[in-house]
Structures are given as structure tokens and as C-alpha cells.
Design an enzyme around this catalytic site. Structure first.
Site, PDB file in Angstrom:
ATOM      1  N   HIS A  36      26.597  52.882  12.242  1.00 15.21           N
ATOM      2  CA  HIS A  36      26.792  51.429  12.175  1.00 15.21           C
ATOM      3  C   HIS A  36      27.655  51.030  10.976  1.00 15.21           C
ATOM      4  O   HIS A  36      27.541  49.921  10.454  1.00 15.21           O
ATOM      5  CB  HIS A  36      25.450  50.682  12.117  1.00 15.21           C
ATOM      6  CG  HIS A  36      24.506  51.043  13.213  1.00 15.21           C
ATOM      7  ND1 HIS A  36      24.550  50.449  14.457  1.00 15.21           N
ATOM      8  CD2 HIS A  36      23.493  51.936  13.263  1.00 15.21           C
ATOM      9  CE1 HIS A  36      23.599  50.959  15.225  1.00 15.21           C
ATOM     10  NE2 HIS A  36      22.948  51.874  14.519  1.00 15.21           N
ATOM     11  N   SER A  95      55.913  48.036   2.287  1.00 19.22           N
ATOM     12  CA  SER A  95      56.047  46.648   2.721  1.00 19.22           C
ATOM     13  C   SER A  95      57.419  46.127   2.346  1.00 19.22           C
ATOM     14  O   SER A  95      57.969  46.489   1.301  1.00 19.22           O
ATOM     15  CB  SER A  95      54.966  45.787   2.060  1.00 19.22           C
ATOM     16  OG  SER A  95      55.249  44.411   2.200  1.00 19.22           O
ATOM     17  N   LYS A 153      52.547  48.275  -1.739  1.00 22.04           N
ATOM     18  CA  LYS A 153      51.859  48.669  -0.519  1.00 22.04           C
ATOM     19  C   LYS A 153      52.194  50.101  -0.086  1.00 22.04           C
ATOM     20  O   LYS A 153      53.320  50.578  -0.221  1.00 22.04           O
ATOM     21  CB  LYS A 153      52.232  47.729   0.639  1.00 22.04           C
ATOM     22  CG  LYS A 153      51.696  46.334   0.521  1.00 22.04           C
ATOM     23  CD  LYS A 153      50.188  46.296   0.570  1.00 22.04           C
ATOM     24  CE  LYS A 153      49.621  46.740   1.903  1.00 22.04           C
ATOM     25  NZ  LYS A 153      50.008  45.858   3.026  1.00 22.04           N
ATOM     26  N   GLU A 181      47.551  53.925  12.306  1.00 19.42           N
ATOM     27  CA  GLU A 181      47.521  52.645  13.022  1.00 19.42           C
ATOM     28  C   GLU A 181      48.224  52.749  14.370  1.00 19.42           C
ATOM     29  O   GLU A 181      47.755  52.208  15.380  1.00 19.42           O
ATOM     30  CB  GLU A 181      48.162  51.560  12.162  1.00 19.42           C
ATOM     31  CG  GLU A 181      47.363  51.239  10.909  1.00 19.42           C
ATOM     32  CD  GLU A 181      48.065  50.267   9.989  1.00 19.42           C
ATOM     33  OE1 GLU A 181      47.409  49.740   9.089  1.00 19.42           O
ATOM     34  OE2 GLU A 181      49.280  50.039  10.160  1.00 19.42           O
TER      35      GLU A 181
END
Length: 477
Positions: free
Chosen positions: A167, A288, A294, A301
Site C-alpha cells: 500500500h 528541463s 532538473k 516514464e
């Protein structure tokens, strides 16, 4: 006569137009054309054509000289296709039409003899099986590389403790290797599923004709053997209309995509500042355009995103198949693009994921330091009480009260004094501290499938053997 005179110079080749007085409308032609995506089947169509030519010769429908000329022309056409010297044209409806045009240009009337005893219906069913049986081994080889990357990381971190979660909450300490090998187990099932799929797909439709078989004295079993199939189809209607093999491949691809997505999701989480468990190598991350600091885990992803694409390919194909009467229907033209896209997607994602996983840098100190966080040793304490004869229900309640005490006093289980343990319950004697260590908790999970170092080492050995078998199968050994 010259070859062009045999077929009519300048006339487009059409495999079905003999009973029509005029050509198709432009709108129909645009809707019908598939050569822009099924051209990748050309090597497999030519492979099947060689086998079919030999069967026609065995049946007495091609002479020795004709067979020799036919096989030479097919070989020349194959080389021309691979080199890009022969390409489909705007007038070619599909891969079969384009290749027959090539043979007619080379052989004249003799080129038209190859069509005897077969139809585009059994041709495409054969070509697509050949293509997928070839590419499923390539996919398995790339999948093996990802599994080996995970196994390599597991070996490097065979004694690194980590928080085990359910969880998304800290649950019990485990070895990082155990967590990584859980992904290998899923990927090993994917590889096994591809091998199982291949056994069911090893049935040749060639020679079944349009739907009813052929009246010519052909030998479908000989064709099947030459093409590497286990057998010829038993039912001609089923052979030309069956796309179970395509749907099942898309399912296996989609499930592999789901497993890639789950691994990608964990890497995304682990690489956040909040987790800080792992760093993605610069070669597999992006930055970025506006924020200089970044470092984005784009490979992970994109693996998540591509899973949706793979699932869509499966659902789209199933929706196409669900209402089709037997035997062949033109709707089946829609079977190829989802299959091709699934192949292309996996062959793009798998190498990127393997490279990313193999170069991950895990922060072992941080992982080990947080392995017991969130009172993750509570289950070990409850099980110690059970071993001492306390019913688990009571043990669960006692340890639950202790956890509440710790939350109120902002401390971990191992920090509770002997006096405070006794205040919570007389069952919590000083010696319960023996299980309130991460190494002890991990070592105690020594049953089959557990996270104890010995069990993880055994798992590593079994998985290495399994992955080597996968690699051998992928290589055709």
C-alpha cells in the site's frame, strides 16, 4: 514474348480483378491499400513462395526448369527488396500484389503460375505467423538483457537492506535484491509466455487456399516443415480466419508492457528527492528546458506510457475480431498494424530499460537506514510472541498497542526502554529486543520465497539458469 507483353505493359497488377469491367474507385483503392504497412512482410512472403514453388513442382505443376527459374527469380527479388532496389508502388494494393508484380516483370507468364493453390487469405495468415515467430525471439533476447541487468544489480546488492512496502507504506525490511528479483520473476513469466505462444503459433495455414483447401495435389505438411512449423492446419476455414495467434501475442506484449510500467513506476518514485534511493545515470535521463537543476527519469516514464499503447493494441484487435463471421473478412486487414506497433514498441523500450537499469546507482546507506522505519519490525515481534505460544490475535493486539505507544512518544520499536515495554504488556520482556534488528528480521525470513540472504541466493541461481535458457531459445538453439 517479352515479360511485359505477357502481362500487358503498363497495366497495374491486380490479383482479383478478372471479373470486373472497370477498376476500383479511388476512394476504394485508398481504403483498401495496405502495402504501406504490410511491406515489412515481404521477406516472409518470399520465404513462403519458395516453399510453395517446391510443392507445386512436387505436384507436377512446375517443371524442373520452371522451378529453377522460379526460385532464382524469387532469390533475385528478395535481394532487390532487401537492398531497396525493388519497392512497392502506389498502384500495388498490398505486399502480395507488389511481389507478384516483381515476379511477372522477371518471369512473364511463368510468374503467374505461383498463384496456383494459394490465396492471399492463407498467404497473409502464414506471413504474419512467420513474422511474429521470428520477432518474438528477438523480443525475448532483448527481454533477457533487461533481466540480466536486474540480476546484476541484485548481485551487487545481495546484502543491502531496504524498506519493503505494501500500500506504499513501510511494511517489513527486505533485501533490495529480493525486490529487484521480483521484477525478474515477472519478466521470466513473460519470456515463458512467449515460448508457449510460439508452440501454439507453429501451425501453417499455407495451402488452405481462400477457405476450402485446394483441389490441386499439394502437400501442406511439406510446406509446413520447410517453413519451420510443427504441422499444417487441420481446418482450412479456421486456418485463414484465425487471428488468435495475433491477439495472444498482443496480450503477451501488453502484459510485458504492464510489467515494464510497474518497474518504471518504482524507479520514478525511488529517484525522487523524497525517496532518494537511486540515481538514474545521465545517459538515461533528460533535463528541463527551463529548470537547470532538473534530472528527469524519462526512460522509466516512457515505459509507463508505452504500456497504455500496448494495451490499446490488444483491445483494438479484440474489438475488430469479436463480430467477424467465418471465414476471411477484409476487417482482418486491421490485424497487422497493432501487431507491428507492439513489436516496434517493445524493441524500442526494452533496450532503453535494460540500459537504464544496468547503470542505476542505488544509495545503499539510505536504503538500509530506512529499512526499519515506520515500525516495520512489528510483525517480527508479533511472530516472536507466537513462537512463545501466544495466540496470534493476542500478539497482534499487544504489538499494535506498542506501535501506538511509539507514535505517541515519537520513537521506533527498538528505542523503547525495558520498563516501557513492560508497561505496554508483560509479554514484552527485555529479550524481545533480539528480533528488533533489521539483519535479524531479514535472516528470519528463511522459508521458501523469503527474503533471507540464503533464499535470495538460491533464487538468483535459479533465475540465472532460467534466463540462460531463454537466451538459448531466442538464439534458436
Amino acid at each position: 514474348m517479352a515479360a511485359d507483353e505477357d502481362r500487358g505493359a503498363g497495366q497495374p497488377v491486380r490479383l482479383w480483378g478478372s471479373r470486373f469491367e472497370s477498376g476500383p474507385a479511388d476512394a476504394l483503392a485508398r481504403l483498401s491499400v495496405s502495402v504501406q504497412f504490410d511491406w515489412r512482410l515481404a521477406p516472409y512472403d518470399l520465404l513462403a513462395s519458395r516453399a510453395h514453388a517446391r510443392v507445386l513442382h512436387m505436384a507436377g505443376l512446375l517443371t524442373d526448369i520452371e522451378l529453377t527459374r522460379m526460385l532464382a527469380a524469387i532469390e533475385d527479388l528478395d535481394r532487390a527488396c532487401r537492398a531497396g532496389a525493388f519497392r512497392p508502388t502506389a498502384a500495388d494494393e498490398d505486399v502480395h500484389t507488389a511481389l507478384e508484380r516483381g515476379l511477372l516483370e522477371s518471369l512473364g507468364q511463368l510468374g503467374g503460375k505461383l498463384r496456383a493453390g494459394r490465396s492471399r487469405n492463407d498467404q497473409i495468415a502464414t506471413d504474419l505467423r512467420l513474422y511474429l515467430r521470428d520477432h518474438v525471439r528477438i523480443i525475448t533476447a532483448r527481454l533477457t538483457e533487461l533481466e540480466l541487468a536486474l540480476i546484476g544489480q541484485a548481485e551487487r546488492h545481495s546484502h543491502t537492506a531496504a524498506p519493503g512496502m505494501t500500500h506504499m507504506q513501510h511494511a517489513q525490511p527486505i533485501l533490495l535484491a529480493h525486490q529487484l528479483l521480483a521484477h525478474v520473476q515477472a519478466f521470466a513469466r513473460d519470456a515463458s509466455r512467449f515460448r508457449d505462444w510460439d508452440a501454439r503459433a507453429a501451425v501453417s495455414p499455407l495451402g488452405m487456399g481462400a477457405l476450402a483447401g485446394s483441389s490441386l495435389p499439394l502437400d501442406p505438411e511439406a510446406v509446413a516443415a520447410e517453413l519451420g512449423f510443427a504441422s499444417a492446419a487441420d481446418n482450412s476455414v479456421d486456418a485463414v480466419s484465425d487471428r488468435d495467434f495475433a491477439a495472444e501475442f498482443c496480450f503477451a506484449a501488453a502484459l510485458l508492457g504492464v510489467h515494464l510500467s510497474r518497474l518504471g513506476e518504482e524507479i520514478v518514485l525511488w529517484s525522487t528527492h523524497e525517496f532518494g534511493w537511486v540515481e538514474v545515470d545521465d545517459a538515461y535521463a533528460t533535463g528541463s528546458s527551463i529548470m537547470p537543476q532538473k534530472k528527469n527519469p524519462d526512460v522509466a516514464e516512457l515505459a509507463r506510457g508505452k504500456a497504455g499503447r500496448l494495451i490499446g493494441n490488444l483491445t483494438g484487435l479484440l474489438a475488430t475480431l469479436k463480430g467477424l463471421p467465418l471465414a476471411y473478412d477484409r476487417d482482418l486487414q486491421e490485424d497487422k498494424e497493432p501487431v507491428f506497433d507492439a513489436v516496434d514498441t517493445l524493441l524500442t523500450v526494452l533496450p532503453a530499460m535494460a540500459g537504464m537499469v544496468g547503470t542505476l546507482r542505488f544509495h545503499a546507506d539510505r536504503l538500509s537506514a530506512t529499512a526499519a522505519a515506520g515500525h516495520a519490525l512489528a510483525t517480527d515481534l508479533a511472530e516472536l510472541l507466537v513462537r512463545r505460544g501466544v495466540p496470534f490475535r493476542e500478539a497482534h493486539e499487544v504489538v499494535g498497542h506498542l506501535v501506538v505507544w511509539c507514535q505517541v512518544h515519537d520513537c521506533e520499536l527498538a528505542d523503547v526502554s525495558e520498563d516501557d515495554l513492560a508497561k505496554v504488556s508483560t509479554l514484552l520482556t527485555p529479550d524481545v529486543r533480539e528480533v528488533l534488528t533489521v539483519p535479524g528480521a531479514i535472516a528470519a525470513r528463511a522459508g521458501r520465497g523469503g527474503t533471507a540472504p540464503a533464499r535470495v541466493a538460491e533464487q538468483l541461481g535459479r533465475l540465472r539458469q532460467d534466463v540462460h535458457k531463454q537466451a538459448a531459445w531466442a538464439a534458436g538453439e
